[in-house]
Design an enzyme around this catalytic site. Structure first.
Site, mmCIF file in Angstrom:
data_model
loop_
_atom_site.group_PDB
_atom_site.id
_atom_site.type_symbol
_atom_site.label_atom_id
_atom_site.label_comp_id
_atom_site.label_asym_id
_atom_site.label_seq_id
_atom_site.Cartn_x
_atom_site.Cartn_y
_atom_site.Cartn_z
ATOM 1 C CE LYS A 292 3.652 -0.727 4.447
ATOM 2 N NZ LYS A 292 2.437 -1.224 4.646
ATOM 3 C CE LYS B 75 4.811 -7.370 9.652
ATOM 4 N NZ LYS B 75 3.591 -6.587 9.080
ATOM 5 C CB THR C 3 3.136 -3.001 8.236
ATOM 6 O OG1 THR C 3 2.888 -3.918 8.659
ATOM 7 C CG2 THR C 3 5.004 -2.851 8.372
#
Length: 293
Positions: free
Chosen positions: A239, A164, A89
Protein backbone atom coordinates in the site's frame (compact mmCIF):
# COMPACT_ATOMS: atom_id res chain seq x y z
CA UNK A 1 -0.63 17.85 31.35
CA UNK A 2 -3.39 15.25 31.10
CA UNK A 3 -5.64 15.56 28.02
CA UNK A 4 -8.94 14.01 27.07
CA UNK A 5 -8.48 12.03 23.85
CA UNK A 6 -10.77 10.17 21.45
CA UNK A 7 -8.90 7.34 19.72
CA UNK A 8 -10.64 5.93 16.67
CA UNK A 9 -9.22 2.80 15.05
CA UNK A 10 -8.05 0.19 17.57
CA UNK A 11 -6.39 -2.36 15.32
CA UNK A 12 -2.90 -3.84 15.60
CA UNK A 13 -1.34 -0.35 15.72
CA UNK A 14 -4.09 1.75 17.27
CA UNK A 15 -4.79 -0.42 20.32
CA UNK A 16 -1.24 -0.31 21.77
CA UNK A 17 -0.90 3.37 20.86
CA UNK A 18 -4.07 4.17 22.79
CA UNK A 19 -2.90 1.99 25.69
CA UNK A 20 0.34 3.98 25.91
CA UNK A 21 -1.63 7.21 26.14
CA UNK A 22 -3.51 5.74 29.09
CA UNK A 23 -0.21 4.71 30.70
CA UNK A 24 0.98 8.30 30.33
CA UNK A 25 -2.02 9.51 32.34
CA UNK A 26 -4.37 10.69 29.59
CA UNK A 27 -8.09 9.97 29.56
CA UNK A 28 -8.82 8.02 26.38
CA UNK A 29 -12.22 7.24 24.90
CA UNK A 30 -11.86 4.49 22.30
CA UNK A 31 -13.94 3.40 19.34
CA UNK A 32 -13.52 0.82 16.60
CA UNK A 33 -16.04 -0.78 14.24
CA UNK A 34 -14.79 -4.27 15.16
CA UNK A 35 -12.42 -4.21 18.14
CA UNK A 36 -13.63 -3.74 21.71
CA UNK A 37 -11.60 -1.06 23.54
CA UNK A 38 -9.00 -2.57 25.89
CA UNK A 39 -8.49 -2.07 29.60
CA UNK A 40 -8.10 1.55 30.64
CA UNK A 41 -9.99 2.94 27.64
CA UNK A 42 -13.48 4.36 28.00
CA UNK A 43 -15.67 2.63 25.40
CA UNK A 44 -17.71 4.85 23.10
CA UNK A 45 -21.02 3.87 21.53
CA UNK A 46 -20.07 5.44 18.19
CA UNK A 47 -17.39 7.57 16.56
CA UNK A 48 -19.55 10.65 17.13
CA UNK A 49 -19.94 9.74 20.77
CA UNK A 50 -16.17 9.28 21.08
CA UNK A 51 -15.30 12.79 19.89
CA UNK A 52 -17.88 14.72 21.91
CA UNK A 53 -16.22 16.93 24.51
CA UNK A 54 -12.57 15.82 24.08
CA UNK A 55 -9.46 17.93 23.55
CA UNK A 56 -7.89 15.81 20.81
CA UNK A 57 -9.15 13.25 18.28
CA UNK A 58 -6.58 10.68 17.06
CA UNK A 59 -7.39 8.33 14.20
CA UNK A 60 -5.55 5.27 12.88
CA UNK A 61 -7.37 3.89 9.83
CA UNK A 62 -6.54 1.79 6.75
CA UNK A 63 -6.90 4.28 3.88
CA UNK A 64 -7.74 7.81 2.83
CA UNK A 65 -11.37 7.03 2.06
CA UNK A 66 -11.84 5.82 5.64
CA UNK A 67 -10.32 8.99 7.06
CA UNK A 68 -12.41 11.27 4.85
CA UNK A 69 -15.55 9.28 5.63
CA UNK A 70 -14.81 9.48 9.35
CA UNK A 71 -14.25 13.23 9.21
CA UNK A 72 -17.52 13.71 7.33
CA UNK A 73 -19.25 11.81 10.12
CA UNK A 74 -17.64 13.32 13.22
CA UNK A 75 -16.60 16.91 12.51
CA UNK A 76 -20.07 18.13 13.36
CA UNK A 77 -20.04 16.25 16.68
CA UNK A 78 -16.79 17.69 18.07
CA UNK A 79 -16.61 20.99 19.90
CA UNK A 80 -15.09 23.90 17.94
CA UNK A 81 -11.31 24.09 18.07
CA UNK A 82 -10.76 20.37 18.73
CA UNK A 83 -7.40 19.16 17.45
CA UNK A 84 -7.67 16.30 14.93
CA UNK A 85 -4.52 14.19 14.55
CA UNK A 86 -4.63 11.52 11.85
CA UNK A 87 -1.91 8.87 12.22
CA UNK A 88 -3.04 6.78 9.25
CA UNK A 89 -0.83 6.41 6.19
CA UNK A 90 -2.81 7.87 3.30
CA UNK A 91 -2.36 9.76 0.05
CA UNK A 92 -0.92 13.26 0.43
CA UNK A 93 -3.91 14.73 -1.44
CA UNK A 94 -6.33 12.95 0.91
CA UNK A 95 -4.41 14.26 3.92
CA UNK A 96 -4.70 17.82 2.62
CA UNK A 97 -8.40 17.33 1.92
CA UNK A 98 -8.95 16.01 5.46
CA UNK A 99 -7.07 19.02 6.84
CA UNK A 100 -9.16 21.46 4.79
CA UNK A 101 -12.43 19.82 5.87
CA UNK A 102 -11.41 19.99 9.53
CA UNK A 103 -10.43 23.66 9.30
CA UNK A 104 -13.62 24.54 7.41
CA UNK A 105 -15.58 22.91 10.24
CA UNK A 106 -13.82 25.10 12.80
CA UNK A 107 -11.31 22.48 13.96
CA UNK A 108 -7.52 22.25 13.87
CA UNK A 109 -5.68 19.42 12.15
CA UNK A 110 -2.39 17.55 11.87
CA UNK A 111 -1.38 14.57 9.74
CA UNK A 112 1.04 12.44 11.73
CA UNK A 113 1.74 9.01 10.19
CA UNK A 114 4.11 6.68 12.00
CA UNK A 115 7.09 4.43 11.40
CA UNK A 116 8.00 1.51 13.63
CA UNK A 117 5.29 -1.10 13.10
CA UNK A 118 3.42 -3.06 15.75
CA UNK A 119 6.59 -3.62 17.78
CA UNK A 120 7.17 0.13 17.93
CA UNK A 121 3.53 0.78 18.80
CA UNK A 122 3.69 -1.67 21.69
CA UNK A 123 7.02 -0.38 22.98
CA UNK A 124 6.13 3.32 22.46
CA UNK A 125 9.15 3.75 20.18
CA UNK A 126 7.35 5.00 17.07
CA UNK A 127 8.59 7.88 14.94
CA UNK A 128 5.90 10.41 14.02
CA UNK A 129 6.13 12.55 10.87
CA UNK A 130 3.81 15.51 11.25
CA UNK A 131 2.30 17.92 8.74
CA UNK A 132 0.35 21.02 9.71
CA UNK A 133 0.77 24.19 11.70
CA UNK A 134 3.53 24.71 14.24
CA UNK A 135 1.08 25.48 17.04
CA UNK A 136 -0.87 22.29 16.32
CA UNK A 137 2.33 20.26 16.34
CA UNK A 138 3.42 21.80 19.65
CA UNK A 139 0.07 20.90 21.21
CA UNK A 140 0.11 17.35 19.87
CA UNK A 141 3.77 16.69 20.67
CA UNK A 142 3.32 15.48 24.28
CA UNK A 143 0.77 12.95 23.08
CA UNK A 144 2.97 11.81 20.20
CA UNK A 145 5.93 11.44 22.55
CA UNK A 146 3.82 9.30 24.89
CA UNK A 147 3.35 6.90 21.98
CA UNK A 148 6.80 7.14 20.41
CA UNK A 149 10.43 8.09 20.75
CA UNK A 150 10.51 10.87 18.16
CA UNK A 151 8.18 13.39 16.56
CA UNK A 152 9.33 15.51 13.61
CA UNK A 153 7.46 18.51 12.24
CA UNK A 154 7.93 18.07 8.49
CA UNK A 155 6.04 21.10 7.21
CA UNK A 156 2.51 22.13 6.26
CA UNK A 157 -0.58 19.96 5.66
CA UNK A 158 0.31 16.68 3.96
CA UNK A 159 4.04 16.97 4.71
CA UNK A 160 3.89 14.16 7.25
CA UNK A 161 2.41 11.83 4.65
CA UNK A 162 5.02 12.94 2.12
CA UNK A 163 7.82 12.06 4.56
CA UNK A 164 6.21 8.71 5.35
CA UNK A 165 5.91 7.50 1.76
CA UNK A 166 9.46 8.66 0.94
CA UNK A 167 10.79 6.84 4.01
CA UNK A 168 8.94 3.65 3.15
CA UNK A 169 10.12 3.77 -0.44
CA UNK A 170 13.66 3.68 0.98
CA UNK A 171 12.71 0.81 3.28
CA UNK A 172 10.96 -1.23 0.59
CA UNK A 173 13.84 -0.94 -1.86
CA UNK A 174 16.32 -1.71 0.93
CA UNK A 175 14.49 -4.87 1.99
CA UNK A 176 14.40 -6.15 -1.57
CA UNK A 177 18.11 -5.68 -2.17
CA UNK A 178 19.04 -7.12 1.26
CA UNK A 179 16.90 -10.15 0.45
CA UNK A 180 18.49 -10.50 -2.98
CA UNK A 181 21.94 -10.34 -1.37
CA UNK A 182 21.11 -13.18 1.01
CA UNK A 183 19.75 -15.33 -1.82
CA UNK A 184 22.85 -14.55 -3.88
CA UNK A 185 25.01 -15.45 -0.86
CA UNK A 186 23.20 -18.78 -0.53
CA UNK A 187 23.93 -19.58 -4.17
CA UNK A 188 27.61 -18.82 -3.56
CA UNK A 189 27.85 -21.00 -0.45
CA UNK A 190 27.95 -18.08 1.99
CA UNK A 191 26.23 -18.59 5.34
CA UNK A 192 23.60 -16.12 6.50
CA UNK A 193 25.62 -15.36 9.60
CA UNK A 194 28.81 -14.64 7.69
CA UNK A 195 27.07 -12.23 5.33
CA UNK A 196 25.32 -10.54 8.23
CA UNK A 197 28.53 -10.19 10.26
CA UNK A 198 30.21 -8.46 7.33
CA UNK A 199 27.38 -6.29 5.99
CA UNK A 200 26.07 -5.18 9.38
CA UNK A 201 29.42 -3.56 10.19
CA UNK A 202 30.30 -2.43 6.65
CA UNK A 203 28.83 -0.20 3.98
CA UNK A 204 25.81 -2.51 3.48
CA UNK A 205 24.47 -1.77 6.95
CA UNK A 206 20.82 -0.62 7.03
CA UNK A 207 17.65 -1.05 9.10
CA UNK A 208 16.33 -3.79 6.81
CA UNK A 209 19.44 -5.81 7.62
CA UNK A 210 20.27 -5.00 11.23
CA UNK A 211 16.76 -4.81 12.75
CA UNK A 212 14.39 -6.65 10.38
CA UNK A 213 16.84 -9.15 8.87
CA UNK A 214 14.92 -11.22 6.28
CA UNK A 215 16.55 -14.58 7.14
CA UNK A 216 16.35 -16.53 10.42
CA UNK A 217 19.27 -16.52 12.80
CA UNK A 218 21.35 -13.34 12.74
CA UNK A 219 18.75 -11.04 14.39
CA UNK A 220 16.70 -13.11 16.89
CA UNK A 221 13.93 -10.50 17.19
CA UNK A 222 13.27 -10.25 13.44
CA UNK A 223 10.02 -11.69 12.00
CA UNK A 224 12.08 -14.23 10.01
CA UNK A 225 12.48 -16.12 13.29
CA UNK A 226 8.69 -16.25 13.76
CA UNK A 227 7.85 -17.69 10.33
CA UNK A 228 7.48 -14.10 9.07
CA UNK A 229 4.53 -13.19 11.24
CA UNK A 230 4.22 -9.37 11.01
CA UNK A 231 5.70 -6.98 12.10
CA UNK A 232 4.87 -4.74 9.24
CA UNK A 233 2.64 -6.70 6.91
CA UNK A 234 3.45 -7.17 3.24
CA UNK A 235 0.05 -5.72 2.35
CA UNK A 236 0.88 -2.49 4.19
CA UNK A 237 4.24 -2.16 2.45
CA UNK A 238 2.51 -2.71 -0.89
CA UNK A 239 0.00 0.00 0.00
CA UNK A 240 2.71 2.50 1.01
CA UNK A 241 4.81 1.82 -2.08
CA UNK A 242 1.70 2.23 -4.21
CA UNK A 243 1.16 5.67 -2.66
CA UNK A 244 4.81 6.56 -3.35
CA UNK A 245 4.55 5.34 -6.94
CA UNK A 246 1.38 7.38 -7.51
CA UNK A 247 3.07 10.48 -6.08
CA UNK A 248 6.14 9.92 -8.26
CA UNK A 249 4.02 9.59 -11.39
CA UNK A 250 1.99 12.69 -10.49
CA UNK A 251 5.18 14.67 -9.89
CA UNK A 252 7.00 13.43 -12.97
CA UNK A 253 9.75 11.90 -10.81
CA UNK A 254 11.99 9.26 -12.40
CA UNK A 255 11.89 6.76 -9.51
CA UNK A 256 12.82 3.53 -11.26
CA UNK A 257 13.71 1.49 -8.16
CA UNK A 258 10.72 2.79 -6.22
CA UNK A 259 8.38 1.89 -9.08
CA UNK A 260 9.84 -1.58 -9.42
CA UNK A 261 9.66 -2.13 -5.66
CA UNK A 262 5.97 -1.20 -5.78
CA UNK A 263 5.39 -3.81 -8.49
CA UNK A 264 7.28 -6.53 -6.62
CA UNK A 265 5.48 -5.89 -3.34
CA UNK A 266 2.09 -5.71 -5.05
CA UNK A 267 2.70 -9.17 -6.51
CA UNK A 268 4.04 -10.54 -3.21
CA UNK A 269 1.20 -9.04 -1.14
CA UNK A 270 -1.37 -10.59 -3.45
CA UNK A 271 -0.28 -13.93 -2.00
CA UNK A 272 0.97 -13.00 1.47
CA UNK A 273 -1.50 -10.23 2.30
CA UNK A 274 -1.56 -9.28 5.96
CA UNK A 275 -0.41 -12.73 7.10
CA UNK A 276 3.31 -12.24 6.41
CA UNK A 277 5.86 -9.60 7.28
CA UNK A 278 7.21 -7.59 4.36
CA UNK A 279 10.64 -9.18 4.93
CA UNK A 280 9.14 -12.47 3.75
CA UNK A 281 9.69 -11.21 0.21
CA UNK A 282 13.01 -13.07 0.47
CA UNK A 283 11.04 -16.28 -0.04
CA UNK A 284 9.45 -14.92 -3.21
CA UNK A 285 12.92 -14.00 -4.47
CA UNK A 286 14.11 -17.56 -3.75
CA UNK A 287 11.12 -18.98 -5.60
CA UNK A 288 11.83 -16.88 -8.65
CA UNK A 289 15.48 -17.93 -8.41
CA UNK A 290 14.56 -21.59 -8.56
CA UNK A 291 15.52 -22.19 -4.94
CA UNK A 292 13.45 -24.20 -2.44
CA UNK A 293 11.72 -22.07 0.22
Amino acid sequence: MSRSVAFIGLGHMGAPMAANLVKAGHRVRGYDLVVTPGAGLEPAASARDAVADVDVVISMLPAGRHVLGLYDDILGAARPGTLFVDCSTIDVADARTAHDRAVTAGMRALDAPVSGGVVGAEAATLTFMAGGGGAEFAEARPLLEAMGKKAVHCGGPGAGQAAKICNNMILGVSMIVVSEAFVLGESLGLSHQALYDVASTASGQCWALSVNCPVPGPVPASPANRDYRPGFAASLMAKDLGLAANAARAGGVNAELGMRAAELYAAYAERAGAAEDFSGIVRAIRDRSGEQT
